[in-house]
Design a protein around this motif. Structure first.
Motif, PDB file in Angstrom:
ATOM      1  N   THR A 267       0.826  -1.204   0.000  1.00  0.00           N
ATOM      2  CA  THR A 267       0.000   0.000   0.000  1.00  0.00           C
ATOM      3  C   THR A 267       0.859   1.253   0.000  1.00  0.00           C
ATOM      4  O   THR A 267       0.626   2.183  -0.779  1.00  0.00           O
ATOM      5  CB  THR A 267      -0.939  -0.005   1.223  1.00  0.00           C
ATOM      6  N   ARG A 268       1.851   1.280   0.864  1.00  0.00           N
ATOM      7  CA  ARG A 268       2.752   2.442   0.935  1.00  0.00           C
ATOM      8  C   ARG A 268       3.434   2.702  -0.402  1.00  0.00           C
ATOM      9  O   ARG A 268       3.458   3.849  -0.890  1.00  0.00           O
ATOM     10  CB  ARG A 268       3.817   2.192   2.012  1.00  0.00           C
ATOM     11  N   GLU A 269       3.973   1.642  -1.001  1.00  0.00           N
ATOM     12  CA  GLU A 269       4.696   1.825  -2.255  1.00  0.00           C
ATOM     13  C   GLU A 269       3.758   2.276  -3.371  1.00  0.00           C
ATOM     14  O   GLU A 269       4.122   3.131  -4.191  1.00  0.00           O
ATOM     15  CB  GLU A 269       5.395   0.516  -2.641  1.00  0.00           C
ATOM     16  N   ALA A 270       2.555   1.714  -3.422  1.00  0.00           N
ATOM     17  CA  ALA A 270       1.605   2.096  -4.471  1.00  0.00           C
ATOM     18  C   ALA A 270       1.164   3.542  -4.312  1.00  0.00           C
ATOM     19  O   ALA A 270       1.133   4.307  -5.287  1.00  0.00           O
ATOM     20  CB  ALA A 270       0.390   1.169  -4.442  1.00  0.00           C
ATOM     21  N   VAL A 271       0.824   3.947  -3.091  1.00  0.00           N
ATOM     22  CA  VAL A 271       0.351   5.322  -2.870  1.00  0.00           C
ATOM     23  C   VAL A 271       1.464   6.323  -3.124  1.00  0.00           C
ATOM     24  O   VAL A 271       1.249   7.361  -3.768  1.00  0.00           O
ATOM     25  CB  VAL A 271      -0.223   5.470  -1.447  1.00  0.00           C
ATOM     26  N   GLN A 272       2.663   6.059  -2.634  1.00  0.00           N
ATOM     27  CA  GLN A 272       3.772   6.986  -2.888  1.00  0.00           C
ATOM     28  C   GLN A 272       4.027   7.132  -4.385  1.00  0.00           C
ATOM     29  O   GLN A 272       4.303   8.242  -4.873  1.00  0.00           O
ATOM     30  CB  GLN A 272       5.038   6.496  -2.173  1.00  0.00           C
ATOM     31  N   ASP A 273       3.919   6.022  -5.101  1.00  0.00           N
ATOM     32  CA  ASP A 273       4.108   6.052  -6.551  1.00  0.00           C
ATOM     33  C   ASP A 273       3.028   6.899  -7.219  1.00  0.00           C
ATOM     34  O   ASP A 273       3.302   7.713  -8.098  1.00  0.00           O
ATOM     35  CB  ASP A 273       4.082   4.623  -7.093  1.00  0.00           C
ATOM     36  N   MET A 274       1.784   6.711  -6.791  1.00  0.00           N
ATOM     37  CA  MET A 274       0.678   7.501  -7.352  1.00  0.00           C
ATOM     38  C   MET A 274       0.869   8.982  -7.063  1.00  0.00           C
ATOM     39  O   MET A 274       0.702   9.831  -7.953  1.00  0.00           O
ATOM     40  CB  MET A 274      -0.656   7.021  -6.771  1.00  0.00           C
ATOM     41  N   LEU A 275       1.202   9.315  -5.829  1.00  0.00           N
ATOM     42  CA  LEU A 275       1.376  10.720  -5.455  1.00  0.00           C
ATOM     43  C   LEU A 275       2.533  11.344  -6.240  1.00  0.00           C
ATOM     44  O   LEU A 275       2.443  12.496  -6.688  1.00  0.00           O
ATOM     45  CB  LEU A 275       1.634  10.839  -3.952  1.00  0.00           C
ATOM     46  N   ARG A 276       3.592  10.601  -6.411  1.00  0.00           N
ATOM     47  CA  ARG A 276       4.772  11.110  -7.139  1.00  0.00           C
ATOM     48  C   ARG A 276       4.433  11.408  -8.598  1.00  0.00           C
ATOM     49  O   ARG A 276       4.922  12.382  -9.179  1.00  0.00           O
ATOM     50  CB  ARG A 276       5.897  10.087  -7.055  1.00  0.00           C
ATOM     51  N   ARG A 277       3.555  10.591  -9.184  1.00  0.00           N
ATOM     52  CA  ARG A 277       3.189  10.772 -10.593  1.00  0.00           C
ATOM     53  C   ARG A 277       1.963  11.665 -10.781  1.00  0.00           C
ATOM     54  O   ARG A 277       1.537  11.891 -11.909  1.00  0.00           O
ATOM     55  CB  ARG A 277       2.927   9.404 -11.231  1.00  0.00           C
ATOM     56  N   GLY A 278       1.402  12.131  -9.673  1.00  0.00           N
ATOM     57  CA  GLY A 278       0.220  12.990  -9.777  1.00  0.00           C
ATOM     58  C   GLY A 278      -1.047  12.235 -10.122  1.00  0.00           C
ATOM     59  O   GLY A 278      -2.006  12.828 -10.632  1.00  0.00           O
ATOM     60  N   VAL A 279      -1.076  10.919  -9.838  1.00  0.00           N
ATOM     61  CA  VAL A 279      -2.270  10.116 -10.086  1.00  0.00           C
ATOM     62  C   VAL A 279      -3.273  10.382  -8.967  1.00  0.00           C
ATOM     63  O   VAL A 279      -3.000  10.094  -7.797  1.00  0.00           O
ATOM     64  CB  VAL A 279      -1.925   8.608 -10.139  1.00  0.00           C
ATOM     65  N   ASP A 280      -4.428  10.952  -9.325  1.00  0.00           N
ATOM     66  CA  ASP A 280      -5.418  11.317  -8.308  1.00  0.00           C
ATOM     67  C   ASP A 280      -6.693  10.489  -8.420  1.00  0.00           C
ATOM     68  O   ASP A 280      -7.688  10.768  -7.750  1.00  0.00           O
ATOM     69  CB  ASP A 280      -5.759  12.808  -8.410  1.00  0.00           C
ATOM     70  N   ASP A 281      -6.665   9.461  -9.274  1.00  0.00           N
ATOM     71  CA  ASP A 281      -7.838   8.599  -9.420  1.00  0.00           C
ATOM     72  C   ASP A 281      -7.469   7.133  -9.219  1.00  0.00           C
ATOM     73  O   ASP A 281      -8.146   6.234  -9.716  1.00  0.00           O
ATOM     74  CB  ASP A 281      -8.488   8.795 -10.792  1.00  0.00           C
ATOM     75  N   GLY A 282      -6.385   6.901  -8.479  1.00  0.00           N
ATOM     76  CA  GLY A 282      -5.981   5.529  -8.200  1.00  0.00           C
ATOM     77  C   GLY A 282      -6.927   4.864  -7.218  1.00  0.00           C
ATOM     78  O   GLY A 282      -7.826   5.496  -6.656  1.00  0.00           O
ATOM     79  N   PHE A 283      -6.713   3.559  -7.006  1.00  0.00           N
ATOM     80  CA  PHE A 283      -7.594   2.815  -6.109  1.00  0.00           C
ATOM     81  C   PHE A 283      -6.784   1.738  -5.394  1.00  0.00           C
ATOM     82  O   PHE A 283      -6.014   1.017  -6.015  1.00  0.00           O
ATOM     83  CB  PHE A 283      -8.732   2.155  -6.899  1.00  0.00           C
ATOM     84  N   ILE A 284      -6.977   1.655  -4.078  1.00  0.00           N
ATOM     85  CA  ILE A 284      -6.378   0.594  -3.264  1.00  0.00           C
ATOM     86  C   ILE A 284      -7.514  -0.247  -2.703  1.00  0.00           C
ATOM     87  O   ILE A 284      -8.405   0.278  -2.019  1.00  0.00           O
ATOM     88  CB  ILE A 284      -5.564   1.163  -2.083  1.00  0.00           C
ATOM     89  N   ILE A 285      -7.502  -1.559  -2.991  1.00  0.00           N
ATOM     90  CA  ILE A 285      -8.541  -2.448  -2.478  1.00  0.00           C
ATOM     91  C   ILE A 285      -7.885  -3.576  -1.680  1.00  0.00           C
ATOM     92  O   ILE A 285      -7.012  -4.279  -2.181  1.00  0.00           O
ATOM     93  CB  ILE A 285      -9.386  -3.041  -3.620  1.00  0.00           C
TER      94      ILE A 285
END
Length: 251
Positions: free
Chosen positions: A122-140
């Motif tokens: 979760t940490r790695e996915a969210v940090q990656d999304m935030l770094r790339r400016g992805v604001d419509d990602g999803f964690i399930i």
């Protein structure tokens, strides 16, 4: 606006080689996502290709109980696919033993995979999304009904405790993202009994009441459908919790 907005985007599914994980991989391929299936049995993931599906499958060997392995998978995704847009935390360890005589290595396996591994992914996915400016990602998170009730047998106490932890971690994640002003969505799906390879292997070993041994079971595809439903909602809608149990279940 439904799941089509994720077409061509990258989804990482852990524990992808069988059961619920395999069903989720195939469902997402049919919806056109680029799916990275992560598991120790990489050859089993390669068998999940869906003929004619618009999505693309990448089978990657990885162990959610090993941080180095997780980081290696995320690096491969970053280097080859750009990054993760959807993360499905499905991998789980579920050895059962009595609280008074359990093996430390079994308890460690449960916590390393179900709690720490899930948290690292979760940490790695969210940090990656935030770094790339992805604001419509999803964690399930694929949780369990036992994450919401007391253990129905003593031998499942540590597994149940790990799933209660998943519920708490999800709420912490939601609050963290909200405080950051992020629109990355999160949610968990908590199934009752699901007919999987792991269940068929485990049930005969447990001293379950007769009504549980004979309980109806869901199919892995039922949980995959729930994942697709969650991803398909409008961005203003966050389906945060889904309890999915078999009809006429005694639980």
């Amino acid at each position: 606006m439904g799941i089509e907005k994720y077409k061509g985007r990258v989804a990482l599914v852990t524990g992808a080689s069988a059961g619920i994980g395999a069903a989720i991989v195939q469902a997402l391929l049919k919806e056109g996502l680029t799916v990275v299936g992560m598991a120790r049995r990489v050859e089993k993931i390669k068998e999940l290709e869906v003929k004619g599906a618009p999505g693309k499958l990448h089978a990657i060997a990885g162990d959610v109980g090993d941080e180095g392995s997780i980081l290696s998978v995320f690096k491969w995704i970053k280097d080859n696919l750009g990054g993760v847009d959807v993360l499905i935390n499905n991998a789980a360890s579920f050895p059962h033993s009595q609280p008074t005589e359990g093996k430390t290595e079994d308890w460690k396996s449960i916590l390393d995979v179900n709690v720490l591994g899930l948290s690292i992914c979760t940490r790695e996915a969210v940090q990656d999304m935030l770094r790339r400016g992805v604001d419509d990602g999803f964690i399930i998170h694929i949780n369990s009904i036992v994450g919401h009730i007391p253990p129905f047998i003593a031998a499942g106490a540590m597994y149940g405790a790990s799933k209660h932890a998943v519920k708490v971690l999800l709420e912490g994640l939601r609050k963290d993202l909200t405080a950051r002003g992020s629109k990355i969505r999160v949610g968990q799906i908590s199934p009752g009994m699901v007919d999987t390879e792991g269940l068929r292997r485990t049930v005969p070993e447990l001293d379950l009441p007769k009504e549980l041994k004979e309980s109806p079971a869901l199919h892995p595809e039922d949980i995959a459908d729930a994942v697709v439903y969650m991803l398909s909602r409008h961005p203003r809608v966050q389906v945060y919790e889904m309890l999915v149990i078999p009809t006429a279940s005694p639980l």
